[in-house]
Design a protein around this motif. Structure first.
Motif, PDB file in Angstrom:
ATOM      1  N   LYS A  63     -16.850   6.036  -5.803  1.00 31.40           N
ATOM      2  CA  LYS A  63     -16.297   6.867  -6.887  1.00 31.40           C
ATOM      3  C   LYS A  63     -17.414   7.524  -7.695  1.00 31.40           C
ATOM      4  CE  LYS A  63     -12.061   4.139  -7.571  1.00 31.40           C
ATOM      5  NZ  LYS A  63     -11.352   3.210  -8.501  1.00 31.40           N
ATOM      6  N   GLN A  64     -18.453   6.751  -7.992  1.00 33.76           N
ATOM      7  CA  GLN A  64     -19.560   7.276  -8.795  1.00 33.76           C
ATOM      8  C   GLN A  64     -20.311   8.387  -8.073  1.00 33.76           C
ATOM      9  OE1 GLN A  64     -22.028   3.938  -9.899  1.00 33.76           O
ATOM     10  NE2 GLN A  64     -20.316   2.835 -10.845  1.00 33.76           N
ATOM     11  N   ILE A  65     -20.545   8.193  -6.777  1.00 37.56           N
ATOM     12  CA  ILE A  65     -21.274   9.212  -6.006  1.00 37.56           C
ATOM     13  C   ILE A  65     -20.473  10.505  -5.922  1.00 37.56           C
ATOM     14  CG2 ILE A  65     -22.065   9.811  -3.665  1.00 37.56           C
ATOM     15  CD1 ILE A  65     -23.020   6.925  -3.382  1.00 37.56           C
ATOM     16  N   LYS A  66     -19.172  10.400  -5.683  1.00 37.58           N
ATOM     17  CA  LYS A  66     -18.326  11.596  -5.638  1.00 37.58           C
ATOM     18  C   LYS A  66     -18.345  12.329  -6.977  1.00 37.58           C
ATOM     19  CE  LYS A  66     -14.980  10.192  -2.083  1.00 37.58           C
ATOM     20  NZ  LYS A  66     -13.556   9.867  -1.833  1.00 37.58           N
ATOM     21  N   ARG A  67     -18.225  11.571  -8.060  1.00 33.02           N
ATOM     22  CA  ARG A  67     -18.231  12.170  -9.398  1.00 33.02           C
ATOM     23  C   ARG A  67     -19.584  12.807  -9.695  1.00 33.02           C
ATOM     24  NH1 ARG A  67     -17.299   7.880 -12.022  1.00 33.02           N
ATOM     25  NH2 ARG A  67     -15.042   7.924 -11.774  1.00 33.02           N
ATOM     26  N   ASP A  68     -20.657  12.094  -9.311  1.00 30.91           N
ATOM     27  CA  ASP A  68     -22.007  12.588  -9.555  1.00 30.91           C
ATOM     28  C   ASP A  68     -22.259  13.895  -8.796  1.00 30.91           C
ATOM     29  OD1 ASP A  68     -24.734  12.110 -10.613  1.00 30.91           O
ATOM     30  OD2 ASP A  68     -25.252  12.015  -8.484  1.00 30.91           O
ATOM     31  N   LEU A  69     -21.849  13.963  -7.524  1.00 29.07           N
ATOM     32  CA  LEU A  69     -22.015  15.187  -6.733  1.00 29.07           C
ATOM     33  C   LEU A  69     -21.182  16.328  -7.285  1.00 29.07           C
ATOM     34  CD1 LEU A  69     -22.085  13.718  -3.116  1.00 29.07           C
ATOM     35  CD2 LEU A  69     -23.907  15.041  -4.196  1.00 29.07           C
ATOM     36  N   MET A  73     -22.705  19.891  -8.608  1.00 27.13           N
ATOM     37  CA  MET A  73     -22.272  21.169  -8.045  1.00 27.13           C
ATOM     38  C   MET A  73     -22.111  22.210  -9.154  1.00 27.13           C
ATOM     39  SD  MET A  73     -18.881  22.012  -5.762  1.00 27.13           S
ATOM     40  CE  MET A  73     -17.757  21.743  -7.136  1.00 27.13           C
ATOM     41  N   PHE A  74     -21.528  21.814 -10.294  1.00 26.13           N
ATOM     42  CA  PHE A  74     -21.335  22.757 -11.394  1.00 26.13           C
ATOM     43  C   PHE A  74     -22.647  23.091 -12.079  1.00 26.13           C
ATOM     44  CE2 PHE A  74     -16.971  21.280 -10.917  1.00 26.13           C
ATOM     45  CZ  PHE A  74     -16.300  22.489 -10.989  1.00 26.13           C
ATOM     46  N   LEU A  75     -23.575  22.128 -12.125  1.00 23.72           N
ATOM     47  CA  LEU A  75     -24.894  22.415 -12.696  1.00 23.72           C
ATOM     48  C   LEU A  75     -25.630  23.442 -11.851  1.00 23.72           C
ATOM     49  CD1 LEU A  75     -26.108  18.834 -13.695  1.00 23.72           C
ATOM     50  CD2 LEU A  75     -25.510  20.695 -15.245  1.00 23.72           C
ATOM     51  N   PHE A  76     -25.545  23.275 -10.540  1.00 25.81           N
ATOM     52  CA  PHE A  76     -26.212  24.208  -9.644  1.00 25.81           C
ATOM     53  C   PHE A  76     -25.575  25.588  -9.692  1.00 25.81           C
ATOM     54  CE2 PHE A  76     -27.513  20.310  -7.120  1.00 25.81           C
ATOM     55  CZ  PHE A  76     -28.815  20.355  -7.594  1.00 25.81           C
ATOM     56  N   GLY A  84     -27.960  22.987  -1.597  1.00 25.99           N
ATOM     57  CA  GLY A  84     -28.074  22.720  -0.160  1.00 25.99           C
ATOM     58  C   GLY A  84     -29.095  21.638   0.140  1.00 25.99           C
ATOM     59  N   LYS A  85     -30.240  21.682  -0.556  1.00 24.29           N
ATOM     60  CA  LYS A  85     -31.289  20.678  -0.346  1.00 24.29           C
ATOM     61  C   LYS A  85     -30.792  19.293  -0.771  1.00 24.29           C
ATOM     62  CE  LYS A  85     -35.154  23.897  -0.928  1.00 24.29           C
ATOM     63  NZ  LYS A  85     -36.343  24.243  -1.761  1.00 24.29           N
ATOM     64  N   VAL A  86     -30.046  19.240  -1.865  1.00 23.25           N
ATOM     65  CA  VAL A  86     -29.532  17.957  -2.353  1.00 23.25           C
ATOM     66  C   VAL A  86     -28.552  17.367  -1.350  1.00 23.25           C
ATOM     67  CG1 VAL A  86     -28.140  16.843  -4.145  1.00 23.25           C
ATOM     68  CG2 VAL A  86     -29.866  18.528  -4.779  1.00 23.25           C
ATOM     69  N   LEU A 138     -20.232  10.602   3.762  1.00 23.22           N
ATOM     70  CA  LEU A 138     -20.548  11.705   4.685  1.00 23.22           C
ATOM     71  C   LEU A 138     -19.335  12.610   4.908  1.00 23.22           C
ATOM     72  CD1 LEU A 138     -22.708   9.746   7.278  1.00 23.22           C
ATOM     73  CD2 LEU A 138     -23.483  11.714   5.952  1.00 23.22           C
ATOM     74  N   VAL A 139     -18.162  12.005   5.043  1.00 20.73           N
ATOM     75  CA  VAL A 139     -16.932  12.790   5.205  1.00 20.73           C
ATOM     76  C   VAL A 139     -16.684  13.634   3.960  1.00 20.73           C
ATOM     77  CG1 VAL A 139     -14.414  12.672   5.433  1.00 20.73           C
ATOM     78  CG2 VAL A 139     -15.872  11.198   6.846  1.00 20.73           C
ATOM     79  N   TYR A 140     -16.907  13.042   2.795  1.00 17.64           N
ATOM     80  CA  TYR A 140     -16.735  13.780   1.528  1.00 17.64           C
ATOM     81  C   TYR A 140     -17.701  14.967   1.468  1.00 17.64           C
ATOM     82  CZ  TYR A 140     -17.000  14.835  -3.467  1.00 17.64           C
ATOM     83  OH  TYR A 140     -17.002  15.474  -4.682  1.00 17.64           O
ATOM     84  N   LEU A 141     -18.948  14.760   1.894  1.00 22.30           N
ATOM     85  CA  LEU A 141     -19.920  15.860   1.904  1.00 22.30           C
ATOM     86  C   LEU A 141     -19.447  16.995   2.799  1.00 22.30           C
ATOM     87  CD1 LEU A 141     -23.351  13.972   2.200  1.00 22.30           C
ATOM     88  CD2 LEU A 141     -22.372  15.017   0.166  1.00 22.30           C
ATOM     89  N   GLU A 142     -18.939  16.638   3.980  1.00 21.14           N
ATOM     90  CA  GLU A 142     -18.463  17.662   4.919  1.00 21.14           C
ATOM     91  C   GLU A 142     -17.273  18.435   4.351  1.00 21.14           C
ATOM     92  OE1 GLU A 142     -16.230  18.015   9.238  1.00 21.14           O
ATOM     93  OE2 GLU A 142     -17.329  16.178   8.764  1.00 21.14           O
ATOM     94  N   GLN A 143     -16.330  17.720   3.773  1.00 24.38           N
ATOM     95  CA  GLN A 143     -15.114  18.351   3.272  1.00 24.38           C
ATOM     96  C   GLN A 143     -15.360  19.194   2.031  1.00 24.38           C
ATOM     97  OE1 GLN A 143     -12.611  14.897   2.774  1.00 24.38           O
ATOM     98  NE2 GLN A 143     -11.878  14.963   4.893  1.00 24.38           N
ATOM     99  N   THR A 144     -16.319  18.793   1.205  1.00 25.18           N
ATOM    100  CA  THR A 144     -16.533  19.460  -0.083  1.00 25.18           C
ATOM    101  C   THR A 144     -17.671  20.471  -0.054  1.00 25.18           C
ATOM    102  OG1 THR A 144     -15.826  17.371  -1.097  1.00 25.18           O
ATOM    103  CG2 THR A 144     -16.765  19.031  -2.566  1.00 25.18           C
ATOM    104  N   PHE A 145     -18.700  20.185   0.760  1.00 26.26           N
ATOM    105  CA  PHE A 145     -19.896  21.039   0.761  1.00 26.26           C
ATOM    106  C   PHE A 145     -20.201  21.549   2.165  1.00 26.26           C
ATOM    107  CE2 PHE A 145     -20.329  17.727  -2.490  1.00 26.26           C
ATOM    108  CZ  PHE A 145     -20.444  18.505  -3.640  1.00 26.26           C
TER     109      PHE A 145
END
Length: 416
Positions: A63-69, A73-76, A84-86, A138-145
């Motif tokens: 939960k924390q990692i999803k919230r943190d990412l 995303m909004f900061l970037f 992309g590098k992150v 990893l699945v969250y990264l693929e689906q969101t980014f």
């Protein structure tokens, strides 16, 4: 604290499941501090509590990692374009941790039963929970980014299972159809290899690019064999070129077919014609896949064109040698001027209307009649090229030649 640091502690510090020294009381205190009811877990032994501790810890970390990412995303989006590098850094670390688990803590059988947890809640089960959490991120990264992930890296294990589940039946059906085609057995096995890997879920090093490639591969062959139940050999090879199926076996078989056709030719000119026909066929074959079967090799189209061009160069030189060997000097008259000068004199004859008719016929006549000190064989092509591209040096030398002729003409008048 950066939530990803939990994984560092799990693999390298105090939270490693095999070296964690927490007592039963410490686990119960953890659940109390997290407002978790201990009524149902007080009867569990230390190992079971240990398992539920990691399960709860990793639920919170996810939960924390999803919230943190999400926040990053909004900061970037406010001007910093390093998202992309992150994302790719996350990918690399997460995949590295999953590889550590696969190679050191889970057998192949454990990995295949990743969603099955035993009643004992063993350390192996704890590593399964860690592995699943890494995959969920990893699945969250693929689906969101999806626009920012590195496509050359492996896809999550869960996504691989989903891909196999989706395409296993298609892969089986295509293998049966390909097996009935009138092709070499080795070629059929080569084509069926990725389909067999899908059927058996043996997709090691299965990247996002691999997934896109295999999907296109299945769709293209499915469409081909539905439209033609028995496509000819050359049609199959054209499809493989369009799919960038750049394996060595397919390359060697296509070149063997071309060699066979060349071998049946009666002379070098016919052989060159066959090669040029294949160059045209291959160049006009549209590549439909943006990815290659083997990313480390040139595309099948590149390999074939490179090989054919080398063969063409060889036979061009052979033809030149054959023509020079059959050339008889006594049949041609030596004219002591250069090829560009011959072309310029020919142009003057045409421009002054002293000669009329097709230029190609005259070029062929001059080629068969004369030779120069530097060119025993004057090709019609070289005469044509120099006819339409006149250099200043050629103009000067022809002017000098014509002046000499005029001077000689004046001398002849005096003699008369």
């Amino acid at each position: 604290m950066e939530p990803m640091n939990v994984f560092y502690r799990i693999f390298h510090e105090d939270l490693h499941p095999l070296t964690n020294q927490k007592t039963k009381t410490e686990y119960l205190d953890y659940f109390k501090s997290n407002n978790t009811s201990t009524l149902t877990i007080e009867g569990y032994d230390r190992q079971q509590l240990k398992y539920y501790y990691y399960e709860q810890l990793l639920i919170d970390v996810l939960k924390q990692i999803k919230r943190d990412l999400h926040q990053k995303m909004f900061l970037f989006s406010e001007g910093n374009n390093n998202i992309g590098k992150v994302i790719q850094t996350y990918q690399i670390f997460l995949l590295n941790y999953t590889k550590i688990i696969e190679e050191n803590y889970l057998s192949q059988q454990d990995t295949s039963s990743i969603f099955q947890i035993s009643e004992e809640k063993s350390d192996t089960d704890i590593f399964k929970v860690i592995y699943k959490t890494l995959n969920n991120i990893l699945v969250y990264l693929e689906q969101t980014f999806v626009k920012h992930i590195d496509l050359t890296l492996d896809i999550p294990y869960q996504q691989r299972l989903w891909f196999v589940s989706k395409y296993r039946d298609d892969a089986k059906n295509l293998q049966q159809k390909i097996d009935k085609l009138d092709l070499s057995e080795i070629v059929k096995k080569s084509i069926c290899k990725p389909l067999l890997q899908i059927e058996k879920n043996e997709l090691s090093g299965f990247t996002y690019e691999s997934r896109a490639y295999y999907t296109t591969f299945i769709k293209v062959f499915d469409h081909l064999l539905k439209s033609e139940s028995s496509p000819c050999e050359e049609k199959v090879y054209a499809v493989l070129i369009s799919l960038n199926y750049n394996t060595f076996k397919i390359f060697f078989f296509i070149t063997t077919i071309i060699k066979g056709k060349v071998k049946s030719c009666h002379n070098t000119k016919e052989k060159l014609q066959v090669y040029h026909e294949y160059i045209k066929k291959i160049k006009t074959t549209t590549v439909t896949s943006p990815y290659k079967r083997n990313p480390r090799l040139p595309s099948l189209k590149e390999q074939l064109l490179l090989w054919i061009n080398e063969e063409v160069d060889f036979y061009d030189k052979k033809l030149e040698f054959e023509e020079s060997k059959s050339f008889k000097p006594s049949n041609k008259k030596l004219i002591k001027i250069s090829v560009p000068e011959v072309s310029l004199l020919t142009k003057l004859l045409y421009d002054t209307k002293l000669v009329e008719g097709p230029k190609t016929e005259l070029f062929t006549f001059l080629s068969g009649t004369f030779s120069t000190p530097k060119a025993k064989i004057i090709s019609p092509e070289s005469l044509s090229n120099n006819y339409y591209s006149i250099s200043e040096s050629s103009k000067r030398s022809v002017k000098k030649m014509l002046k000499t002729m005029l001077l000689r003409l004046d001398q002849m008048e005096g003699e008369l």
